[in-house]
Design a protein around this motif. Structure first.
Motif, PDB file in Angstrom:
ATOM      1  N   LEU A 141      45.995  36.357  39.144  1.00  0.00           N
ATOM      2  CA  LEU A 141      44.942  37.236  38.618  1.00  0.00           C
ATOM      3  C   LEU A 141      45.584  38.530  38.147  1.00  0.00           C
ATOM      4  CD1 LEU A 141      42.291  36.704  41.453  1.00  0.00           C
ATOM      5  CD2 LEU A 141      42.405  35.557  39.228  1.00  0.00           C
ATOM      6  N   THR A 142      45.208  38.984  36.974  1.00  0.00           N
ATOM      7  CA  THR A 142      45.903  40.112  36.359  1.00  0.00           C
ATOM      8  C   THR A 142      45.157  41.443  36.425  1.00  0.00           C
ATOM      9  OG1 THR A 142      44.956  39.542  34.197  1.00  0.00           O
ATOM     10  CG2 THR A 142      47.106  38.591  34.745  1.00  0.00           C
ATOM     11  N   ALA A 143      43.988  41.461  37.024  1.00  0.00           N
ATOM     12  CA  ALA A 143      43.221  42.704  37.088  1.00  0.00           C
ATOM     13  C   ALA A 143      43.986  43.777  37.853  1.00  0.00           C
ATOM     14  CB  ALA A 143      41.865  42.457  37.755  1.00  0.00           C
ATOM     15  N   ALA A 144      43.804  45.012  37.433  1.00  0.00           N
ATOM     16  CA  ALA A 144      44.458  46.144  38.088  1.00  0.00           C
ATOM     17  C   ALA A 144      43.514  47.342  38.046  1.00  0.00           C
ATOM     18  CB  ALA A 144      45.770  46.481  37.390  1.00  0.00           C
ATOM     19  N   PRO A 145      43.632  48.252  38.996  1.00  0.00           N
ATOM     20  CA  PRO A 145      42.783  49.447  38.992  1.00  0.00           C
ATOM     21  C   PRO A 145      43.124  50.360  37.826  1.00  0.00           C
ATOM     22  CG  PRO A 145      43.854  49.121  41.123  1.00  0.00           C
ATOM     23  CD  PRO A 145      44.536  48.215  40.144  1.00  0.00           C
TER      24      PRO A 145
END
Length: 226
Positions: A141-145
């Motif tokens: 998963l590539t989501a980041a804050p």
């Protein structure tokens, strides 16, 4: 049933208030819960970047941090005879559901919590930022804050050893973010995204390939000792 949208992360300035840091923490919890909603049972059992823990274990750990106040946390540590693994295992068992869906449901109820054991609010934002990547990276998963959120954590980690020995890891190095305003320290330079710097300071060697500069090897060696 449609899941209501999670809270939006606030814009964090150089000196964010506790309220802004909590709002960012809530937003990052909600984003992580949404990322994990469609996982299979096999994916929930995937090994995280956090030693010994599966993805489900990490989520239960985040729930424990959001559900346990200072007095109860200290009591739990004392009853475990100051053995962190024993203390953590007991809290994980308390927060796990009958299966992954139950563990995630429990975590969702704690998204808006402002309960925390010890330390500054930025440390608990860091707990979510780091552990979210502990599970996202192995799952692909590539989501980041948002960068301002990670910057608030980076500043704390470079200044203090909190839940991780981050300041110790960064000692004698000059850290420079390539995607934001974060800078800290003096010495051989280490550059990379703010998130990669935070994860390296937190001892996650998996992120060190994203760093460059003459000090990168030193930080990698320190990170991979954890």
């Amino acid at each position: 049933m449609t899941t209501p949208p999670g809270p939006e992360a606030p814009v964090l300035d150089t000196h964010p208030t506790a309220a802004a840091l909590w709002a960012a923490t809530h937003a990052e919890r909600a984003a992580l819960a949404d990322d994990l909603a469609a996982l299979t049972d096999r994916q929930w059992a995937t090994a995280s970047l956090c030693a010994r823990w599966s993805v489900e274990d990490v989520v239960a750990h985040l729930s424990a941090a959001a559900a346990t106040g200072r007095v109860r946390w200290i009591t739990s540590v004392a009853r475990a005879r100051f053995r962190p693994d024993v203390h953590n295992d007991r809290r994980l068992a308390e927060q796990r559901g009958a299966g992954p869906a139950g563990t995630l449901a429990r975590f969702r109820t704690l998204v808006p919590s402002t309960t925390a054991p010890l330390g500054p609010v930025a440390a608990w934002l860091g707990e979510v930022v780091v552990h979210a990547q502990d599970v996202r990276r192995p799952l692909g998963l590539t989501a980041a804050p948002p960068v301002p959120v990670v910057t608030a954590v980076a500043r704390l980690y470079a200044a203090r050893d909190v839940a991780v020995d981050s300041r110790t890891a960064a000692a004698g190095l000059s850290l420079r973010a390539s995607d934001g305003p974060f800078t800290a320290g003096e010495g051989p330079e280490v550059s990379g995204t703010t998130l990669a710097l935070v994860m390296a300071m937190a001892g996650r060697g998996a992120f060190c390939d994203e760093l460059s500069g003459p000090g990168a090897r030193v930080l990698r060696e320190r990170a991979t000792r954890v």
